[in-house]
Write a protein that holds these residues in place. Sequence first.
Motif, PDB file in Angstrom:
ATOM      1  N   VAL A 158      39.045  38.145  46.430  1.00  0.00           N
ATOM      2  CA  VAL A 158      39.626  37.010  46.812  1.00  0.00           C
ATOM      3  C   VAL A 158      38.970  36.558  48.183  1.00  0.00           C
ATOM      4  O   VAL A 158      38.637  35.342  48.400  1.00  0.00           O
TER       5      VAL A 158
ATOM      6  N   ALA B 178      41.601  31.318  46.754  1.00  0.00           N
ATOM      7  CA  ALA B 178      41.945  31.896  45.325  1.00  0.00           C
ATOM      8  C   ALA B 178      43.225  32.972  45.497  1.00  0.00           C
ATOM      9  O   ALA B 178      43.613  33.278  46.404  1.00  0.00           O
TER      10      ALA B 178
ATOM     11  N   ALA C 298      41.816  29.817  40.691  1.00  0.00           N
ATOM     12  CA  ALA C 298      41.309  28.955  41.749  1.00  0.00           C
ATOM     13  C   ALA C 298      41.761  27.557  41.249  1.00  0.00           C
ATOM     14  O   ALA C 298      41.555  27.126  39.927  1.00  0.00           O
TER      15      ALA C 298
ATOM     16  N   LEU D 144      33.162  28.660  39.020  1.00  0.00           N
ATOM     17  CA  LEU D 144      33.413  28.307  40.449  1.00  0.00           C
ATOM     18  C   LEU D 144      32.441  27.351  40.945  1.00  0.00           C
ATOM     19  O   LEU D 144      32.545  26.631  42.126  1.00  0.00           O
TER      20      LEU D 144
END
Length: 333
Positions: free
Chosen positions: A111, A121, A131, A189
């Motif tokens: 995290v 996150a 997320a 991401l």
Amino acid sequence: MGVDSIHNTAFIESNSYDPWLNLAVEEYLLNSFAGESIVLYLWQNENTVVIGRNQNAWEECRLDNLERDNGKLARRLSGGGAVFHDLGNLNFTFLLPKREYNLHRQLSVIVDAVKEIGIEAHFSGRNDILAEGRKFSGNAFYHGQYASYHHGTILIDVDTGKLSEYLNVSKAKIESKGVKSVVSRVVNLRELKPDLTIEKMKKAMYMGFIEEYGHIDNVLDFERLAELADVTKLFDKYSSKEWLLGRSPEFNFRISNRFPWGGIELLFTSRKGTVVDVAIYSDSMDVDFIEHLRQGLTGVDFSKPSILEALHNLPKCVERDDIIDWLHRTDLN
């Protein structure tokens, strides 16, 4: 920084994309290093479906599609569900003595690493990191006699189209998650941070590990470990058809259900009224419970009272109690 005791730490990064070798090195680290050291291992697999320890490969994976595209099937030691790996995904493993195992600390590394690159996150459910409400990391766990590991994925730029190409996700699982498809539940991401790369994520994980554990004492040589006889033996196990596919059980009674902790399928083989074998497929995170269940049900009379009695004799846990409640309502005739 979470340093609260003195311990040896190590870092290792794989230079192979072969899932069988990467898993062999992971188990070797568990057996040979993690009893006395805290290790962070970073690795990647190319075009691979990895299934949980107790899953049915034929049910979880579209094996014909995977074989057509020269992909590989792998089975890990830990429980949980099937995942797809390509080079847009980074895998991590924390290996450490059982006395040092602390899920919160290990998750903090991930995290904090993701926050360091500019993405908020948080941990959610039984094994996910989210997320913006979507999953980018799934985690699983294995506890040996002296050491444990916690491993998982970090989706950077995975080809999510391959998820539906190679994975069979049961209708019951989708409904239990309250969403329409596996793809809608995940996020790369890079969607949230367009300049993110695998190398940047590796560096963030390395720095996050130092932040949490204070130092890295040793950097291990992956190529040297990969050549060891013990690793070769483990590679042979992970690449074997017996490990990957298991046996095709001959059963004469089948029941299945899905619970908050995962799905389970019980395949009973009975002869002359006695359970002589029971195959169990599950994406439960608790591999020890599944093994206890298998042992506890083998050899009992194939009758509801005998099976329930065997279940009551198992150590009390949520999974056991849920299965007892379910079997009370299930016809075994």
